[in-house]
Design a protein around this motif. Structure first.
Motif, PDB file in Angstrom:
ATOM      1  N   GLU A   9       1.135  -1.293  -0.408  1.00  0.00           N
ATOM      2  CA  GLU A   9      -0.278   0.315   0.136  1.00  0.00           C
ATOM      3  C   GLU A   9       0.730   1.422  -0.577  1.00  0.00           C
ATOM      4  O   GLU A   9       0.269   1.812  -0.168  1.00  0.00           O
ATOM      5  CB  GLU A   9      -1.093  -0.262   1.164  1.00  0.00           C
ATOM      6  CG  GLU A   9      -0.500   0.051   2.443  1.00  0.00           C
ATOM      7  CD  GLU A   9      -0.128  -1.154   2.958  1.00  0.00           C
ATOM      8  OE1 GLU A   9      -0.152  -1.843   4.466  1.00  0.00           O
ATOM      9  OE2 GLU A   9       0.018  -2.873   2.328  1.00  0.00           O
ATOM     10  N   LEU A  10       2.389   1.184   0.157  1.00  0.00           N
ATOM     11  CA  LEU A  10       3.424   1.974   0.000  1.00  0.00           C
ATOM     12  C   LEU A  10       4.250   2.003  -1.249  1.00  0.00           C
ATOM     13  O   LEU A  10       4.720   3.283  -0.886  1.00  0.00           O
ATOM     14  CB  LEU A  10       3.695   1.830   1.012  1.00  0.00           C
ATOM     15  CG  LEU A  10       3.419   3.140   2.756  1.00  0.00           C
ATOM     16  CD1 LEU A  10       4.476   2.468   3.864  1.00  0.00           C
ATOM     17  CD2 LEU A  10       2.550   4.359   2.303  1.00  0.00           C
ATOM     18  N   ILE A  11       3.346   1.550  -2.300  1.00  0.00           N
ATOM     19  CA  ILE A  11       4.132   1.551  -3.397  1.00  0.00           C
ATOM     20  C   ILE A  11       3.704   1.773  -4.130  1.00  0.00           C
ATOM     21  O   ILE A  11       2.118   1.767  -4.618  1.00  0.00           O
ATOM     22  CB  ILE A  11       4.299   0.614  -3.895  1.00  0.00           C
ATOM     23  CG1 ILE A  11       5.925  -0.626  -2.393  1.00  0.00           C
ATOM     24  CG2 ILE A  11       5.953   0.409  -5.124  1.00  0.00           C
ATOM     25  CD1 ILE A  11       5.938  -2.178  -2.665  1.00  0.00           C
ATOM     26  N   ILE A  12       3.762   3.214  -5.436  1.00  0.00           N
ATOM     27  CA  ILE A  12       2.910   3.429  -6.485  1.00  0.00           C
ATOM     28  C   ILE A  12       4.099   2.980  -7.682  1.00  0.00           C
ATOM     29  O   ILE A  12       4.784   4.501  -8.369  1.00  0.00           O
ATOM     30  CB  ILE A  12       2.289   4.947  -6.095  1.00  0.00           C
ATOM     31  CG1 ILE A  12       1.960   5.076  -4.976  1.00  0.00           C
ATOM     32  CG2 ILE A  12       1.822   5.779  -6.865  1.00  0.00           C
ATOM     33  CD1 ILE A  12       1.710   6.644  -3.904  1.00  0.00           C
ATOM     34  N   PRO A  13       3.952   2.394  -8.290  1.00  0.00           N
ATOM     35  CA  PRO A  13       4.625   1.995  -9.369  1.00  0.00           C
ATOM     36  C   PRO A  13       3.839   2.911 -10.404  1.00  0.00           C
ATOM     37  O   PRO A  13       2.419   2.988 -10.821  1.00  0.00           O
ATOM     38  CB  PRO A  13       3.587   0.692 -10.046  1.00  0.00           C
ATOM     39  CG  PRO A  13       3.206   0.410  -8.682  1.00  0.00           C
ATOM     40  CD  PRO A  13       2.481   0.936  -7.992  1.00  0.00           C
ATOM     41  N   GLY A  14       4.975   3.456 -12.053  1.00  0.00           N
ATOM     42  CA  GLY A  14       4.067   4.267 -12.973  1.00  0.00           C
ATOM     43  C   GLY A  14       3.077   5.934 -12.943  1.00  0.00           C
ATOM     44  O   GLY A  14       2.859   6.267 -13.158  1.00  0.00           O
ATOM     45  N   ALA A 137       8.078  -2.264 -13.892  1.00  0.00           N
ATOM     46  CA  ALA A 137       7.339  -2.559 -12.652  1.00  0.00           C
ATOM     47  C   ALA A 137       5.602  -2.408 -12.629  1.00  0.00           C
ATOM     48  O   ALA A 137       5.714  -1.239 -12.890  1.00  0.00           O
ATOM     49  CB  ALA A 137       7.754  -2.573 -11.297  1.00  0.00           C
ATOM     50  N   LYS A 138       5.358  -3.555 -13.205  1.00  0.00           N
ATOM     51  CA  LYS A 138       3.855  -3.464 -13.321  1.00  0.00           C
ATOM     52  C   LYS A 138       2.788  -3.468 -11.935  1.00  0.00           C
ATOM     53  O   LYS A 138       1.963  -1.905 -11.815  1.00  0.00           O
ATOM     54  CB  LYS A 138       3.262  -4.006 -14.465  1.00  0.00           C
ATOM     55  CG  LYS A 138       3.782  -4.004 -15.860  1.00  0.00           C
ATOM     56  CD  LYS A 138       3.171  -3.790 -16.467  1.00  0.00           C
ATOM     57  CE  LYS A 138       3.958  -3.687 -17.814  1.00  0.00           C
ATOM     58  NZ  LYS A 138       5.197  -2.802 -17.658  1.00  0.00           N
ATOM     59  N   ASP A 139       3.164  -3.543 -10.645  1.00  0.00           N
ATOM     60  CA  ASP A 139       2.507  -3.099  -9.650  1.00  0.00           C
ATOM     61  C   ASP A 139       3.558  -3.342  -8.171  1.00  0.00           C
ATOM     62  O   ASP A 139       4.735  -4.136  -9.107  1.00  0.00           O
ATOM     63  CB  ASP A 139       1.808  -4.304  -9.605  1.00  0.00           C
ATOM     64  CG  ASP A 139       1.999  -5.965 -10.010  1.00  0.00           C
ATOM     65  OD1 ASP A 139       3.023  -5.890  -9.127  1.00  0.00           O
ATOM     66  OD2 ASP A 139       1.511  -6.338  -9.798  1.00  0.00           O
ATOM     67  N   ALA A 140       2.319  -3.223  -6.971  1.00  0.00           N
ATOM     68  CA  ALA A 140       3.499  -2.764  -6.165  1.00  0.00           C
ATOM     69  C   ALA A 140       4.646  -4.138  -5.614  1.00  0.00           C
ATOM     70  O   ALA A 140       5.256  -3.972  -5.047  1.00  0.00           O
ATOM     71  CB  ALA A 140       2.679  -2.217  -4.919  1.00  0.00           C
ATOM     72  N   GLU A 141       3.529  -5.813  -5.507  1.00  0.00           N
ATOM     73  CA  GLU A 141       4.341  -7.026  -5.433  1.00  0.00           C
ATOM     74  C   GLU A 141       5.641  -7.369  -6.329  1.00  0.00           C
ATOM     75  O   GLU A 141       6.274  -7.830  -5.489  1.00  0.00           O
ATOM     76  CB  GLU A 141       3.051  -7.946  -5.506  1.00  0.00           C
ATOM     77  CG  GLU A 141       2.109  -8.101  -4.885  1.00  0.00           C
ATOM     78  CD  GLU A 141       1.248  -6.911  -4.720  1.00  0.00           C
ATOM     79  OE1 GLU A 141       0.943  -6.788  -5.687  1.00  0.00           O
ATOM     80  OE2 GLU A 141       0.473  -6.969  -3.689  1.00  0.00           O
ATOM     81  N   GLU A 142       5.145  -6.310  -7.873  1.00  0.00           N
ATOM     82  CA  GLU A 142       6.675  -7.176  -8.509  1.00  0.00           C
ATOM     83  C   GLU A 142       8.217  -6.359  -7.670  1.00  0.00           C
ATOM     84  O   GLU A 142       8.862  -6.657  -8.162  1.00  0.00           O
ATOM     85  CB  GLU A 142       6.237  -6.714  -9.917  1.00  0.00           C
ATOM     86  CG  GLU A 142       7.194  -6.722 -10.906  1.00  0.00           C
ATOM     87  CD  GLU A 142       7.505  -6.712 -12.167  1.00  0.00           C
ATOM     88  OE1 GLU A 142       7.986  -6.778 -13.066  1.00  0.00           O
ATOM     89  OE2 GLU A 142       5.741  -6.083 -12.515  1.00  0.00           O
ATOM     90  N   VAL A 143       7.711  -4.746  -7.670  1.00  0.00           N
ATOM     91  CA  VAL A 143       8.225  -4.138  -6.987  1.00  0.00           C
ATOM     92  C   VAL A 143       9.178  -4.516  -5.953  1.00  0.00           C
ATOM     93  O   VAL A 143      10.351  -4.764  -5.428  1.00  0.00           O
ATOM     94  CB  VAL A 143       7.793  -2.806  -6.418  1.00  0.00           C
ATOM     95  CG1 VAL A 143       9.013  -1.827  -6.057  1.00  0.00           C
ATOM     96  CG2 VAL A 143       7.589  -1.752  -7.650  1.00  0.00           C
ATOM     97  N   ILE A 144       8.245  -5.176  -5.287  1.00  0.00           N
ATOM     98  CA  ILE A 144       8.889  -5.731  -3.228  1.00  0.00           C
ATOM     99  C   ILE A 144       9.801  -7.054  -4.156  1.00  0.00           C
ATOM    100  O   ILE A 144      10.409  -7.400  -3.878  1.00  0.00           O
ATOM    101  CB  ILE A 144       7.891  -6.283  -3.420  1.00  0.00           C
ATOM    102  CG1 ILE A 144       7.100  -4.739  -1.916  1.00  0.00           C
ATOM    103  CG2 ILE A 144       7.936  -7.030  -1.865  1.00  0.00           C
ATOM    104  CD1 ILE A 144       5.643  -5.642  -1.518  1.00  0.00           C
ATOM    105  N   GLU A 145       9.306  -8.064  -5.449  1.00  0.00           N
ATOM    106  CA  GLU A 145       9.930  -9.333  -5.657  1.00  0.00           C
ATOM    107  C   GLU A 145      11.391  -8.895  -6.184  1.00  0.00           C
ATOM    108  O   GLU A 145      12.307  -9.348  -5.576  1.00  0.00           O
ATOM    109  CB  GLU A 145       9.075  -9.562  -6.929  1.00  0.00           C
ATOM    110  CG  GLU A 145       9.769 -11.616  -6.715  1.00  0.00           C
ATOM    111  CD  GLU A 145      10.044 -12.377  -5.161  1.00  0.00           C
ATOM    112  OE1 GLU A 145      10.720 -12.924  -5.733  1.00  0.00           O
ATOM    113  OE2 GLU A 145       8.817 -12.014  -4.995  1.00  0.00           O
TER     114      GLU A 145
END
Length: 153
Positions: A9-14, A137-145
């Protein structure tokens, strides 16, 4: 490990932003909304950035690591934005060099351990391949990964 502290919830891709202030409003606003920081946090970011720039020239893709005084923080957190278009940040330690940042790590830190956290983040962000992956990265989970994979190398 940085990745263990990340919350989707603290990650904003794009993120679409035209200025650092836009980023502070969006990302800092999320830290306030989620209960990590006081209402004063966003303005404190702007004030600190004017005095102590946080842009870092890492080569092809610039980064910024804005943060502010602990008096504006309720609990530790890390917010991340990848930007649709790079945004100019004054380069850390200068008053006339700009960095086109494409990845922003915004910190809500307390007195303990923030230097170690900064060093760990810099270790991640100095890798151009990782920056490229984060920017795409397309979404927050991808950023974390992506960050988890880098830290587990």
């Amino acid at each position: 490990m940085v990745w263990e502290k990340l919350k989707p919830e603290l990650i904003i891709p794009g993120l679409e932003a035209e200025s650092s202030d836009d980023i502070f409003e969006a990302l800092g606003g999320e830290l306030v909304k989620q209960g990590y920081c006081k209402e004063s946090y966003v303005q404190a970011l702007k004030d600190r950035e004017a005095e102590f720039p946080t842009g870092i020239n890492t080569g092809e893709r610039g980064v910024a690591i804005p943060h502010t005084d602990v008096s504006h923080v309720l609990k530790k957190g890390i917010a991340i934005a990848t930007l649709k278009q790079p945004v100019s940040f004054m380069e850390m330690g200068t008053d006339d060099e700009y960095v086109k940042a494409q990845v922003v790590f915004m910190l809500a830190v307390d007195e303990k351990g923030h230097l170690e956290l900064l060093q760990a983040i810099l270790g991640i962000l100095q890798d151009q391949d990782i920056l490229k992956k984060l920017a795409q990265a397309k979404d927050a989970e991808e950023v974390i990964e992506i960050i988890k994979e880098k830290e587990n190398m």
